[in-house]
Design an enzyme around this catalytic site. Structure first.
Site, PDB file in Angstrom:
ATOM      1  N   LYS A 169      -5.563   4.286 -10.077  1.00  0.00           N
ATOM      2  CA  LYS A 169      -5.615   5.457  -9.186  1.00  0.00           C
ATOM      3  C   LYS A 169      -4.214   6.016  -8.962  1.00  0.00           C
ATOM      4  O   LYS A 169      -3.974   7.200  -9.123  1.00  0.00           O
ATOM      5  CB  LYS A 169      -6.230   5.049  -7.835  1.00  0.00           C
ATOM      6  CG  LYS A 169      -6.018   6.089  -6.741  1.00  0.00           C
ATOM      7  CD  LYS A 169      -6.623   5.674  -5.413  1.00  0.00           C
ATOM      8  CE  LYS A 169      -5.748   4.809  -4.535  1.00  0.00           C
ATOM      9  NZ  LYS A 169      -4.748   5.521  -3.719  1.00  0.00           N
ATOM     10  N   ASN A 170      -3.298   5.129  -8.564  1.00  0.00           N
ATOM     11  CA  ASN A 170      -1.980   5.620  -8.159  1.00  0.00           C
ATOM     12  C   ASN A 170      -1.102   6.052  -9.333  1.00  0.00           C
ATOM     13  O   ASN A 170      -0.058   6.667  -9.126  1.00  0.00           O
ATOM     14  CB  ASN A 170      -1.266   4.575  -7.289  1.00  0.00           C
ATOM     15  CG  ASN A 170      -1.901   4.493  -5.913  1.00  0.00           C
ATOM     16  OD1 ASN A 170      -2.717   5.341  -5.544  1.00  0.00           O
ATOM     17  ND2 ASN A 170      -1.553   3.464  -5.151  1.00  0.00           N
TER      18      ASN A 170
ATOM     19  N   ARG B  78      -3.584  12.001   1.274  1.00  0.00           N
ATOM     20  CA  ARG B  78      -2.144  12.220   1.467  1.00  0.00           C
ATOM     21  C   ARG B  78      -1.440  12.501   0.143  1.00  0.00           C
ATOM     22  O   ARG B  78      -0.432  13.193   0.093  1.00  0.00           O
ATOM     23  CB  ARG B  78      -1.485  10.982   2.066  1.00  0.00           C
ATOM     24  CG  ARG B  78      -1.966  10.578   3.400  1.00  0.00           C
ATOM     25  CD  ARG B  78      -1.076   9.501   3.959  1.00  0.00           C
ATOM     26  NE  ARG B  78       0.101  10.064   4.596  1.00  0.00           N
ATOM     27  CZ  ARG B  78       1.262  10.241   4.047  1.00  0.00           C
ATOM     28  NH1 ARG B  78       1.474   9.890   2.813  1.00  0.00           N
ATOM     29  NH2 ARG B  78       2.257  10.768   4.715  1.00  0.00           N
TER      30      ARG B  78
ATOM     31  N   CYS C 240      -1.886   8.300   9.020  1.00  0.00           N
ATOM     32  CA  CYS C 240      -3.194   7.800   8.617  1.00  0.00           C
ATOM     33  C   CYS C 240      -3.347   6.414   9.205  1.00  0.00           C
ATOM     34  O   CYS C 240      -2.474   5.936   9.927  1.00  0.00           O
ATOM     35  CB  CYS C 240      -3.352   7.796   7.104  1.00  0.00           C
ATOM     36  SG  CYS C 240      -2.373   6.555   6.298  1.00  0.00           S
TER      37      CYS C 240
ATOM     38  N   ARG D 231       3.699   7.510   8.148  1.00  0.00           N
ATOM     39  CA  ARG D 231       3.887   7.994   6.786  1.00  0.00           C
ATOM     40  C   ARG D 231       4.480   9.412   6.694  1.00  0.00           C
ATOM     41  O   ARG D 231       3.837  10.345   6.205  1.00  0.00           O
ATOM     42  CB  ARG D 231       2.579   7.899   6.000  1.00  0.00           C
ATOM     43  CG  ARG D 231       2.023   6.491   5.998  1.00  0.00           C
ATOM     44  CD  ARG D 231       0.803   6.352   5.158  1.00  0.00           C
ATOM     45  NE  ARG D 231       1.092   6.319   3.741  1.00  0.00           N
ATOM     46  CZ  ARG D 231       0.157   6.256   2.803  1.00  0.00           C
ATOM     47  NH1 ARG D 231      -1.104   6.227   3.131  1.00  0.00           N
ATOM     48  NH2 ARG D 231       0.489   6.236   1.529  1.00  0.00           N
ATOM     49  N   PRO D 232       5.731   9.575   7.141  1.00  0.00           N
ATOM     50  CA  PRO D 232       6.362  10.892   7.046  1.00  0.00           C
ATOM     51  C   PRO D 232       6.708  11.248   5.590  1.00  0.00           C
ATOM     52  O   PRO D 232       6.645  10.382   4.708  1.00  0.00           O
ATOM     53  CB  PRO D 232       7.651  10.718   7.861  1.00  0.00           C
ATOM     54  CG  PRO D 232       7.948   9.262   7.805  1.00  0.00           C
ATOM     55  CD  PRO D 232       6.626   8.548   7.683  1.00  0.00           C
ATOM     56  N   VAL D 233       7.056  12.521   5.354  1.00  0.00           N
ATOM     57  CA  VAL D 233       7.483  12.929   4.004  1.00  0.00           C
ATOM     58  C   VAL D 233       8.896  13.526   4.057  1.00  0.00           C
ATOM     59  O   VAL D 233       9.269  14.332   3.217  1.00  0.00           O
ATOM     60  CB  VAL D 233       6.483  13.921   3.350  1.00  0.00           C
ATOM     61  CG1 VAL D 233       5.209  13.206   2.943  1.00  0.00           C
ATOM     62  CG2 VAL D 233       6.173  15.091   4.261  1.00  0.00           C
TER      63      VAL D 233
ATOM     64  N   ASP E 113      -0.376  -3.143  -1.026  1.00  0.00           N
ATOM     65  CA  ASP E 113      -1.768  -2.797  -1.351  1.00  0.00           C
ATOM     66  C   ASP E 113      -2.630  -4.024  -1.652  1.00  0.00           C
ATOM     67  O   ASP E 113      -3.836  -3.896  -1.865  1.00  0.00           O
ATOM     68  CB  ASP E 113      -1.820  -1.829  -2.549  1.00  0.00           C
ATOM     69  CG  ASP E 113      -1.287  -0.452  -2.197  1.00  0.00           C
ATOM     70  OD1 ASP E 113      -1.117  -0.168  -1.007  1.00  0.00           O
ATOM     71  OD2 ASP E 113      -1.023   0.340  -3.128  1.00  0.00           O
TER      72      ASP E 113
ATOM     73  N   ILE F 166       6.122  -2.840   4.735  1.00  0.00           N
ATOM     74  CA  ILE F 166       6.144  -1.460   4.201  1.00  0.00           C
ATOM     75  C   ILE F 166       5.533  -0.464   5.191  1.00  0.00           C
ATOM     76  O   ILE F 166       6.112   0.580   5.470  1.00  0.00           O
ATOM     77  CB  ILE F 166       5.380  -1.368   2.848  1.00  0.00           C
ATOM     78  CG1 ILE F 166       5.910  -2.416   1.864  1.00  0.00           C
ATOM     79  CG2 ILE F 166       5.476   0.044   2.262  1.00  0.00           C
ATOM     80  CD1 ILE F 166       7.332  -2.234   1.391  1.00  0.00           C
TER      81      ILE F 166
ATOM     82  N   ARG G 263     -12.691   5.875  -2.336  1.00  0.00           N
ATOM     83  CA  ARG G 263     -11.485   6.642  -2.653  1.00  0.00           C
ATOM     84  C   ARG G 263     -10.681   5.964  -3.757  1.00  0.00           C
ATOM     85  O   ARG G 263      -9.989   6.639  -4.516  1.00  0.00           O
ATOM     86  CB  ARG G 263     -10.584   6.756  -1.417  1.00  0.00           C
ATOM     87  CG  ARG G 263     -11.152   7.622  -0.323  1.00  0.00           C
ATOM     88  CD  ARG G 263     -10.135   7.818   0.760  1.00  0.00           C
ATOM     89  NE  ARG G 263      -8.840   8.143   0.153  1.00  0.00           N
ATOM     90  CZ  ARG G 263      -7.685   8.083   0.781  1.00  0.00           C
ATOM     91  NH1 ARG G 263      -7.633   7.727   2.035  1.00  0.00           N
ATOM     92  NH2 ARG G 263      -6.559   8.397   0.156  1.00  0.00           N
TER      93      ARG G 263
HETATM   94  N1  EPU Z   1       8.559   6.847   4.010  1.00  0.00           N
HETATM   95  C1  EPU Z   1       9.348   7.577   4.879  1.00  0.00           C
HETATM   96  N2  EPU Z   1       9.649   8.871   4.543  1.00  0.00           N
HETATM   97  C2  EPU Z   1       9.199   9.438   3.390  1.00  0.00           C
HETATM   98  C3  EPU Z   1       8.401   8.695   2.510  1.00  0.00           C
HETATM   99  C4  EPU Z   1       8.095   7.395   2.861  1.00  0.00           C
HETATM  100  O1  EPU Z   1       9.767   7.088   5.920  1.00  0.00           O
HETATM  101  O2  EPU Z   1       9.511  10.618   3.152  1.00  0.00           O
HETATM  102  C5  EPU Z   1       8.201   5.459   4.356  1.00  0.00           C
HETATM  103  C6  EPU Z   1       6.703   5.269   4.573  1.00  0.00           C
HETATM  104  O3  EPU Z   1       6.290   5.638   5.867  1.00  0.00           O
HETATM  105  C7  EPU Z   1       6.527   3.788   4.272  1.00  0.00           C
HETATM  106  C8  EPU Z   1       7.568   3.544   3.162  1.00  0.00           C
HETATM  107  O4  EPU Z   1       8.473   4.637   3.243  1.00  0.00           O
HETATM  108  O5  EPU Z   1       6.863   3.041   5.410  1.00  0.00           O
HETATM  109  C9  EPU Z   1       7.020   3.474   1.750  1.00  0.00           C
HETATM  110  O6  EPU Z   1       6.123   4.542   1.539  1.00  0.00           O
HETATM  111  P1  EPU Z   1       5.926   5.251   0.135  1.00  0.00           P
HETATM  112  O7  EPU Z   1       6.428   6.642   0.238  1.00  0.00           O
HETATM  113  O8  EPU Z   1       6.461   4.403  -0.960  1.00  0.00           O
HETATM  114  O9  EPU Z   1       4.341   5.312   0.046  1.00  0.00           O
HETATM  115  P2  EPU Z   1       3.497   6.452  -0.620  1.00  0.00           P
HETATM  116  O10 EPU Z   1       4.235   6.995  -1.758  1.00  0.00           O
HETATM  117  O11 EPU Z   1       2.995   7.383   0.424  1.00  0.00           O
HETATM  118  C10 EPU Z   1       2.272   4.930  -2.380  1.00  0.00           C
HETATM  119  C11 EPU Z   1       0.858   4.589  -2.719  1.00  0.00           C
HETATM  120  C12 EPU Z   1       0.274   3.719  -1.619  1.00  0.00           C
HETATM  121  C13 EPU Z   1       1.126   2.450  -1.536  1.00  0.00           C
HETATM  122  C14 EPU Z   1       2.588   2.821  -1.275  1.00  0.00           C
HETATM  123  C15 EPU Z   1       3.518   1.623  -1.265  1.00  0.00           C
HETATM  124  C16 EPU Z   1       0.138   6.487  -4.036  1.00  0.00           C
HETATM  125  C17 EPU Z   1      -0.701   7.699  -4.141  1.00  0.00           C
HETATM  126  N3  EPU Z   1       0.091   5.832  -2.882  1.00  0.00           N
HETATM  127  O12 EPU Z   1       2.235   5.630  -1.138  1.00  0.00           O
HETATM  128  O13 EPU Z   1      -1.044   3.384  -2.010  1.00  0.00           O
HETATM  129  O14 EPU Z   1       0.661   1.629  -0.486  1.00  0.00           O
HETATM  130  O15 EPU Z   1       3.048   3.731  -2.281  1.00  0.00           O
HETATM  131  O16 EPU Z   1       3.455   0.946  -2.470  1.00  0.00           O
HETATM  132  O17 EPU Z   1       0.815   6.101  -4.989  1.00  0.00           O
HETATM  133  C18 EPU Z   1      -3.251   2.664  -1.661  1.00  0.00           C
HETATM  134  O18 EPU Z   1      -3.458   2.850  -2.871  1.00  0.00           O
HETATM  135  O19 EPU Z   1      -4.073   2.047  -0.911  1.00  0.00           O
HETATM  136  C19 EPU Z   1      -2.024   3.165  -1.069  1.00  0.00           C
HETATM  137  C20 EPU Z   1      -1.878   3.343   0.247  1.00  0.00           C
END
Ligand code: EPU
Length: 416
Positions: free
Chosen positions: A22-23, A92, A116, A121-123, A303, A325, A395
């Site tokens: 998926k990811n 997301r 969520c 989970r900010p961006v 995960d 995480i 999902r």
């Molecule tokens: N973070 C920030 N700011 C940002 C981005 C991230 O503070 O701008 C923080 C997050 O809040 C978190 C940490 O950084 O505490 C890591 O988050 P990351 O951005 O790596 O997560 P993601 O990219 O949103 C992906 C997977 C998730 C998986 C995480 C960690 C996808 C679509 N999603 O999420 O998958 O848990 O990486 O490996 O690739 C799942 O499949 O169940 C799932 C949640």
């Protein structure tokens, strides 16, 4: 909302094939925005999140169709930069169109994903990186509004190695002017798989699988045909199914290179395995307690935390599980306790006191991996377990109940 009924305890046997990741699929679908030519992706799992991503592509003016596990996407008709709240709130990962839209249109209008069940989970890291490449970004009415006259290569440092952030900035950089260097980049296998695809499309990228990635922008990318990697989290989930039911099963189409940390823990808690031509035979016996601390790749994946917690709830002794995480990824604990587990949470640590047996009950799935942990616990629990809100599971797992049924589990989907 569909639910599962599971009758336990079950013994599993036979073999099962892991679906595509998926990811890895989600960023690859959004990478189609980067070219006017056809992108053909094989081994794409049939999941709700993939459907949502395709709907988003259609909303942007692209064509996206599925035939079995092959997805054909064409973005020559790309005519919108708008990702509405209605789609983003469902998934997301919709934020993954941010980088490609900035690369192709120099413009993006994307709903902020919001929090969520597993955390805030900010961006902010995605946004800061786009700004450093010349993007002007405002937040208005819950939307990211981003414009750029030119997108220029830049040095991007991530405070946290964000997975989708790294993917977004790689996709923005492949068509930007000059060289982009991403420091403290995510090294997850799904990021590496995306880089491989982009290279086949003509991108110039160095450092795949490393924490420094360098990208030299090119004028345009071409279409290609690519096979998505197998899902390492589904692999781990099936390994946990063998553990918790004390069974022996063969898992085929395993991304062996990507499951070291999972396999290590599997053995530590008492699992045994042998490699076969097509994958791996795993065997679960007495479950031993352990310590788990989630970490970025190549560490133990967040995960897989919930699924191992279900297994450890039946271990001979006390385990400690630490989540580093996401700040709120213990929603499954209360539900596992409803099945008779003895788990106490303190901050980001959970103390799992192994119990003799779990007993069936009604439980509620709260997020994707939490749902998987409840299915695992239900396979081992005595009597009937009802798992509500399994749309979370749909999902990210392709027909998990059908795969488990073929292995001998008594699990039924009740449509509601
Ligand atoms: N973070 C920030 N700011 C940002 C981005 C991230 O503070 O701008 C923080 C997050 O809040 C978190 C940490 O950084 O505490 C890591 O988050 P990351 O951005 O790596 O997560 P993601 O990219 O949103 C992906 C997977 C998730 C998986 C995480 C960690 C996808 C679509 N999603 O999420 O998958 O848990 O990486 O490996 O690739 C799942 O499949 O169940 C799932 C949640």
């Amino acid at each position: 909302m569909d639910k599962f009924i599971v009758e336990g305890p079950t013994k599993l046997e036979g073999s099962v094939i892991v679906s595509g990741s998926k990811n890895a699929s989600l960023p690859m679908i959004s990478a189609a925005i980067l070219t006017n030519e056809n992108l053909i992706l094989h081994n794409v799992p049939d999941l709700m999140d993939v459907d949502t991503m395709c709907k988003l592509m259609v909303q942007l003016g692209c064509y996206c169709s599925r035939e079995k596990s092959t997805l054909r996407i064409n973005c020559s008709g790309l005519n919108s930069d708008f990702a509405p709240y209605d789609l983003v709130r469902k998934m997301r990962a919709s934020i993954l169109v941010f980088g490609p839209l900035m690369a192709r249109l120099r413009s993006a209008h994307i709903s902020l994903p919001g929090g969520c069940a597993i955390g805030v989970r900010p961006v902010n890291l995605h946004i800061n990186a786009i700004k450093s490449m010349g993007g002007r970004v405002e937040i208005e009415n819950g939307y990211i509004i981003s414009k750029a006259d030119r997108l220029k290569g830049s040095t991007v440092y991530f405070d946290i190695p964000t997975v989708t952030g790294t993917e977004n900035i790689i996709m923005a950089a492949v068509l930007a002017e000059g060289r982009t260097v991403i420091k403290n980049a995510a090294r997850e296998p799904e990021v590496v798989d995306l880089i491989k695809l982009l290279k086949e499309m003509g991108a110039k990228i160095e450092g795949e699988g490393e924490s420094v990635i360098e990208i030299e922008g090119v004028k345009s990318l071409k279409g290609t045909e690519y096979t998505v990697m197998a899902d390492r989290i589904e692999t781990g989930t099936l390994m946990c199914a063998a553990l918790i039911t004390h069974s022996e099963i063969e898992i085929k189409n395993v991304p062996l290179y990507a499951v070291d940390a999972i396999l290590d823990k599997f053995v530590e808690v008492g699992g045994k395995y042998v490699l076969t031509d097509e994958g791996i035979i795993v065997k679960g016996e007495r479950i031993k307690p352990t310590m788990i601390k989630t970490a970025v790749y190549p560490g133990f994946p967040t995960d897989m935390q919930a699924q191992f917690m279900a297994v450890l709830s039946l271990a001979d002794g006390t385990s400690i599980v630490e989540e580093t995480i996401f700040e709120n990824r213990f929603m499954h604990v209360a539900e596992l306790n409803r099945l008779g587990a003895n788990i106490i949470v303190s901050g980001n640590k959970a103390v799992v006191e192994g119990v003799e047996e779990l007993i069936g009950a009604s439980v509620m799935a709260t997020d994707l991996r939490a749902s998987a942990s409840l299915v695992l616990a239900a396979l081992a629990a005595h009597g009937k377990t009802e798992i509500l809100r399994i749309y979370h599971l749909d999902r990210g797992y392709e027909r998990l109940e059908e795969k488990l049924t073929r292995l001998g589990a008594k699990i039924w989907r009740v449509k509601q």
